[in-house]
Enzyme design. Sequence first.
Site, PDB file in Angstrom:
ATOM      1  N   HIS A 101       0.865  -1.175   0.000  1.00 51.62           N
ATOM      2  CA  HIS A 101       0.000   0.000   0.000  1.00 51.62           C
ATOM      3  C   HIS A 101       0.905   1.230   0.000  1.00 51.62           C
ATOM      4  CE1 HIS A 101      -2.682  -2.948   2.084  1.00 51.62           C
ATOM      5  NE2 HIS A 101      -3.647  -2.306   1.454  1.00 51.62           N
ATOM      6  N   ASP A 104       2.076   2.159   3.375  1.00 47.68           N
ATOM      7  CA  ASP A 104       3.018   1.232   4.013  1.00 47.68           C
ATOM      8  C   ASP A 104       4.445   1.718   3.830  1.00 47.68           C
ATOM      9  OD1 ASP A 104       0.926  -0.580   4.480  1.00 47.68           O
ATOM     10  OD2 ASP A 104       1.236  -1.521   2.534  1.00 47.68           O
TER      11      ASP A 104
END
Length: 437
Positions: A101, A104
């Site tokens: 993501h 992340d």
Amino acid sequence: MKAAFPKIGKIQYEGPNSRNPLAFKHYNPDEIVEGKPMREHLRFSVVYWHTFRNPLADPFGVGTAIRPWDDGSNSIANAQRRVRVAFEFMEKLGVPFYAFHDRDIAPEGRTLRETNKNLDAVVKVIKEEQERTGIKPLWGTASLFTHPRYAMGAATSPNAEVFAFAAAQVKKAIEITHELGGAGYVFWGGREGYSTLWNTDMKRELDHLALFLHMAVEFKKEIGFKGQFYIEPKPKEPTKHQYDSDAAACLNFLRQYDLLPHFKLNIETNHATLAGHEMMHELEVAGSAGALGSIDANTGDPLLGWDTDQFPTNIYLTTQIMYTILKYGGFTTGGVNFDAKVRRESFEPIDLFYAHIGGMDAFARGLKIAAALRKDGRLAEFVKQRYSSWDSGLGAEIEAGKMNFRKLEAIMLKKGEAAPNMSGRQELLENIINEFI
């Protein structure tokens, strides 16, 4: 930078008799199965979020994870250092892919512009590590569910500016996935759903979601991104109803809004079970529609009704998965993505290796067993025989569209009764599977 796992070398295949916990017993990347190497069948991917960002907290306790390389800050330096650790781990594990993501890999800033700048700074280091190792993204995605702005959805938000912010965020996420050579991009509607219909205009929300995805398709073409777009089905959690609740719901949505030519499905085991289905069912639904693209490999605890994201170790499960995937031609842009996390009690860095080795071995065994079952042929032959009445005569004429109710009524009035059914022999078939497991 100092090694994060100095005592661990490259994980090697040592065979089924090995007792080395840091060796593969069944995953031999060069072993040929059905005409191609095991590594090409499985296309293993490590997820960035659970593996490198999950503190192992739960609703009743703080995180237990020991991650010496992470100082706990949201600094760019810490994010860049984490990248080096991630690629050291993946290189030693021997996987060709990872998934991420946007949030992340880099911290969110005070503004969208600052956030994008943070992403660019971290992507620069990722590109260096990709160049060094050859490891690339299986797919990227955007976190459209963690920030409070998305409490009521992203593409389905009642707030038009939230929709616009989500669009800008996804635009950037697709751009960096493209820049990193990603093989695909996933849309998971973490909060695209509702908690109550009393405050929800469902038709408008679904129309907006479709509009959002059409914009994404248009942008993908504009920048020349060749990666596959995926929708990932997910029921319940965190909303009462999510619009991408299972494979059939996703396919219905994609067909309704003329999006099916542009998307395949990324199917997750734990999501399948939360939807009340077996993983094999979800794979069959996607495969029969020509929309089986990739999988998130994990499992759930049958005694817990939520998304536990455990590593897969059930050989029966991995055999079912690989049997179905082989049946539908195997992966092309997709792969086996370990959307799984170690347990809260497994908090040491070495546990990350044990977990992934176990999952990779389980899928390698499932692949070999599935290939052996296909070579044996008894399962396929039984299914063929069970439907043999459709291969000629009346069945063939029905499938060819040559019959109608009046004609069929006339045939059955003359015949008087249908031919007896063939036994399903479920127990026999399960015994055959057990011969190989």
